[in-house]
Design a protein around this motif. Sequence first.
Motif, PDB file in Angstrom:
ATOM      1  N   ARG A 110      -6.335  -9.199  -1.921  1.00  0.00           N
ATOM      2  CA  ARG A 110      -5.874  -8.350  -3.027  1.00  0.00           C
ATOM      3  C   ARG A 110      -7.028  -7.546  -3.656  1.00  0.00           C
ATOM      4  O   ARG A 110      -6.813  -6.489  -4.206  1.00  0.00           O
ATOM      5  CB  ARG A 110      -5.194  -9.201  -4.104  1.00  0.00           C
ATOM      6  CG  ARG A 110      -6.125  -9.992  -4.986  1.00  0.00           C
ATOM      7  CD  ARG A 110      -5.389 -10.743  -6.075  1.00  0.00           C
ATOM      8  NE  ARG A 110      -4.716 -11.920  -5.524  1.00  0.00           N
ATOM      9  CZ  ARG A 110      -4.082 -12.831  -6.285  1.00  0.00           C
ATOM     10  NH1 ARG A 110      -4.009 -12.660  -7.583  1.00  0.00           N
ATOM     11  NH2 ARG A 110      -3.517 -13.870  -5.745  1.00  0.00           N
ATOM     12  N   ASP A 111      -8.233  -8.084  -3.516  1.00  0.00           N
ATOM     13  CA  ASP A 111      -9.375  -7.447  -4.161  1.00  0.00           C
ATOM     14  C   ASP A 111      -9.754  -6.105  -3.540  1.00  0.00           C
ATOM     15  O   ASP A 111     -10.566  -5.374  -4.083  1.00  0.00           O
ATOM     16  CB  ASP A 111     -10.560  -8.419  -4.125  1.00  0.00           C
ATOM     17  CG  ASP A 111     -10.144  -9.781  -4.659  1.00  0.00           C
ATOM     18  OD1 ASP A 111     -10.086  -9.920  -5.885  1.00  0.00           O
ATOM     19  OD2 ASP A 111      -9.794 -10.668  -3.856  1.00  0.00           O
ATOM     20  N   PHE A 115      -9.159  -0.090  -3.657  1.00  0.00           N
ATOM     21  CA  PHE A 115     -10.017   0.743  -2.812  1.00  0.00           C
ATOM     22  C   PHE A 115      -9.205   1.326  -1.649  1.00  0.00           C
ATOM     23  O   PHE A 115      -9.327   2.496  -1.299  1.00  0.00           O
ATOM     24  CB  PHE A 115     -11.167  -0.092  -2.221  1.00  0.00           C
ATOM     25  CG  PHE A 115     -12.175  -0.574  -3.222  1.00  0.00           C
ATOM     26  CD1 PHE A 115     -12.811   0.311  -4.068  1.00  0.00           C
ATOM     27  CD2 PHE A 115     -12.502  -1.922  -3.302  1.00  0.00           C
ATOM     28  CE1 PHE A 115     -13.767  -0.130  -4.984  1.00  0.00           C
ATOM     29  CE2 PHE A 115     -13.447  -2.380  -4.213  1.00  0.00           C
ATOM     30  CZ  PHE A 115     -14.075  -1.480  -5.056  1.00  0.00           C
ATOM     31  N   ARG A 141      -4.279  -2.807 -12.126  1.00  0.00           N
ATOM     32  CA  ARG A 141      -5.528  -3.301 -12.714  1.00  0.00           C
ATOM     33  C   ARG A 141      -6.413  -2.174 -13.281  1.00  0.00           C
ATOM     34  O   ARG A 141      -7.028  -2.324 -14.305  1.00  0.00           O
ATOM     35  CB  ARG A 141      -6.284  -4.061 -11.632  1.00  0.00           C
ATOM     36  CG  ARG A 141      -7.548  -4.646 -12.103  1.00  0.00           C
ATOM     37  CD  ARG A 141      -7.800  -5.969 -11.421  1.00  0.00           C
ATOM     38  NE  ARG A 141      -7.204  -7.060 -12.157  1.00  0.00           N
ATOM     39  CZ  ARG A 141      -6.768  -8.187 -11.610  1.00  0.00           C
ATOM     40  NH1 ARG A 141      -6.808  -8.347 -10.314  1.00  0.00           N
ATOM     41  NH2 ARG A 141      -6.282  -9.129 -12.368  1.00  0.00           N
ATOM     42  N   TYR A 142      -6.461  -1.073 -12.571  1.00  0.00           N
ATOM     43  CA  TYR A 142      -7.331   0.030 -13.015  1.00  0.00           C
ATOM     44  C   TYR A 142      -6.519   1.242 -13.445  1.00  0.00           C
ATOM     45  O   TYR A 142      -5.544   1.614 -12.785  1.00  0.00           O
ATOM     46  CB  TYR A 142      -8.292   0.426 -11.893  1.00  0.00           C
ATOM     47  CG  TYR A 142      -9.399  -0.587 -11.717  1.00  0.00           C
ATOM     48  CD1 TYR A 142     -10.492  -0.599 -12.566  1.00  0.00           C
ATOM     49  CD2 TYR A 142      -9.324  -1.558 -10.720  1.00  0.00           C
ATOM     50  CE1 TYR A 142     -11.492  -1.542 -12.435  1.00  0.00           C
ATOM     51  CE2 TYR A 142     -10.325  -2.511 -10.576  1.00  0.00           C
ATOM     52  CZ  TYR A 142     -11.408  -2.493 -11.433  1.00  0.00           C
ATOM     53  OH  TYR A 142     -12.403  -3.420 -11.305  1.00  0.00           O
ATOM     54  N   SER A 143      -6.962   1.840 -14.534  1.00  0.00           N
ATOM     55  CA  SER A 143      -6.305   3.064 -15.003  1.00  0.00           C
ATOM     56  C   SER A 143      -7.281   4.235 -15.045  1.00  0.00           C
ATOM     57  O   SER A 143      -6.902   5.359 -15.348  1.00  0.00           O
ATOM     58  CB  SER A 143      -5.717   2.828 -16.396  1.00  0.00           C
ATOM     59  OG  SER A 143      -6.761   2.561 -17.314  1.00  0.00           O
ATOM     60  N   VAL A 144      -8.556   3.962 -14.768  1.00  0.00           N
ATOM     61  CA  VAL A 144      -9.583   5.010 -14.824  1.00  0.00           C
ATOM     62  C   VAL A 144     -10.281   5.081 -13.472  1.00  0.00           C
ATOM     63  O   VAL A 144     -10.636   4.052 -12.901  1.00  0.00           O
ATOM     64  CB  VAL A 144     -10.633   4.699 -15.917  1.00  0.00           C
ATOM     65  CG1 VAL A 144     -11.740   5.752 -15.927  1.00  0.00           C
ATOM     66  CG2 VAL A 144      -9.970   4.618 -17.288  1.00  0.00           C
TER      67      VAL A 144
END
Lengths: 171, 551
Positions: A110-111, A115, A141-144
Amino acid sequence: MPLVKQGRIITDLFVHVADGAELPGDGAILISAARFLEDPEAILKRAGKTGVIWPNSRAVDDLVPYLERLAAVALVFPTFRDGRAYSQARLLRERHGYDGELRATGQILRDQFVFMTRAGFDAFEVKKDADADAFAETMKRYSVFYQPTGDGRVTALNRRMQLRHSESAGQ
Amino acid sequence: MYAYDELDRTLINERVSEFRDQVKRRLSGELTEDEFKILRLQNGVYLQLHAYMFRVAIPYGTLSSKQLRRLAHVARRYDRGYGHFTTRQNIQFNWIKLAELPDALAELADVGIHAMQTSGNNMRNVTSDQWAGVAPGEVEDPRIWSEILRQHTTLHPEFSFLPRKFKIAITASEHDRAAIKIHDIGLRLHKNADGETGFEVLVGGGLGRTPFIAKTIKPFVHGRDILSYVEAILRVYNQYGRRDNIYKARIKILVHELGIEKFAREVEEEWKLMGDVGLTLDHSAIEEVRSRFSYPAYEKLPHMPDELKQAAADPLFERWRKNSVAPHKVQGYSIVTLSLKPVGGPPGDATADQMDAVADLADKYSFGEIRVGHEQNLALPHVAKRDLPQLWRALDRLGLATPNVNLVTDIIACPGLDYCSLANARSIPIAQELTRRFANHDTADMIGRLHINISGCINACGHHHVGHIGILGVEKNGEEFYQITIGGRADENAQMGVLIGPAVPYAEVADVIEDIVEAYLALRDRPEELFVDTVKRLGVEPFKERVYATR
């Protein structure tokens, strides 16, 4: 090994056919690059979709003439730490305009999902069930994002410049 | 200073929350150590000899006083009350508990500090001149470009799993304080004949077991194209860099095997094929980043204030001033280097109390700003000259006024066998012994600029190859031996040192270094000739003779 595609766990419709084994007359197949390149035209003429497993040590240029007729390209992560397929994925999507299934295979956890999707993958043969289950959550998890890629996400720099522009327009 | 905005802060917080989840999965056994290793390394967490080591990024070496205070807090709350500043604008904590790491990271994130990519096979923390923005004669502040690259390289979707680690350094000064020629990519900011700003791009430098000086791949890349050009280099490296052998996986090996011309052609071709993929930085994009750097409101001050004239009567002050105070681009101001190399101390270490005190001094005398250099010292970049005497007294009380900057006791050393699981030999006790041997300031002053670099193993974290005198620890039959090189340098004329002869045992190292220094004093043709220049003029032979004749 669960397959995640477009954010959901789905049944893999592609049958992996080993190099020595006979090709089925129809149905979707996933075969090695070596086997495909032996006689690509014959394989592409069969009834059923064709997917190719492309090794990460070979330039994707050799695959480019066939891209429009391929239903899937599977790129390989032999280990978690071998990131060559990230470059191959971006080249296929952004430079060569490939729009079929782009599948990540091998050591997929999942990590790496963020990417991988940013590099253009849309299908994942995930090693652990729990990681496949966590796909949607992981993608939030990421929005930026700092870098522009073919995924079309607006970068932090562009968001700032848009903000600045709208602020100055409002004054 | 660069001010992180909501977007930068959000990203750092998102990274902390991801790492918290990764630690949780590791502690529950859901992640194996092998899987977790890469994830923790990408967050600066190593498993060392005794404990986890935690490396925190100080991008381009700039810290605010608030940030330094938070580092002090982390040292106190999560570690043993001190931190170690490294040769790559990082700080390391040596005794941190894995389960507490997410909390430590969250506390750092709160002040805009992170540990992303301080380790692992990705693009590492971008480094720059610690005097950036204040050094006289600079083309422009290289931190603007460092920040552009910091953002671009952070969580890069294509280059987070490279064949090996990848380091970029930037300088904008004639005199290179960022050691760009020993980096995977070195960028030298300059102006072309048309007055446009751009970069000389160097590639393939590095130390370790196969040391190389970087070669120029392109003399001028316009600033607007720097991201796409760096991306082209990385893409070629990611695809063709060796992965079969960890020791041959660095870009320097690829450049060496292909030759710089062929490698340059590959990059050029990739760059052309890349076309416009949104990486071109137009004027407004560059200005957007530039606008978020703030600079002090300097006063109009005299070149030579009365306070300084009066203090000049004190020889101790004068000694420190001559050694530690450098010219500033603004009249009436100076750059002050704070030596983290006291006699008998481990190079680069600072206690939490010292960090807090430096933060207070920065607020009082340096517009709240602190710099960290690759020589493992700190600097206050904007000190009014009239404040120098007071600052000196305060630093002296803290043990941070050792007047040895650039002298023989300003030693660069890795942590060595005392901390590091890779090391073959100790570094810190050698450094400590040498600082005692050369503790007499008058002797050190007479010797002049002389850089000693110590590494405890071939990985060269102490940059021994480029020390004027380099000391490399090796292991022979279970004992610590040291190879000595001389004539190396890391500046704009960077070159590797030359081995002077067989390795010597631990107990003899300090004697050998004294012999070399004595030989230099006898051989130099005038007092101004630096050690490294004498070696250049005479070669290693006379030094070798002096060292081995009696051994």
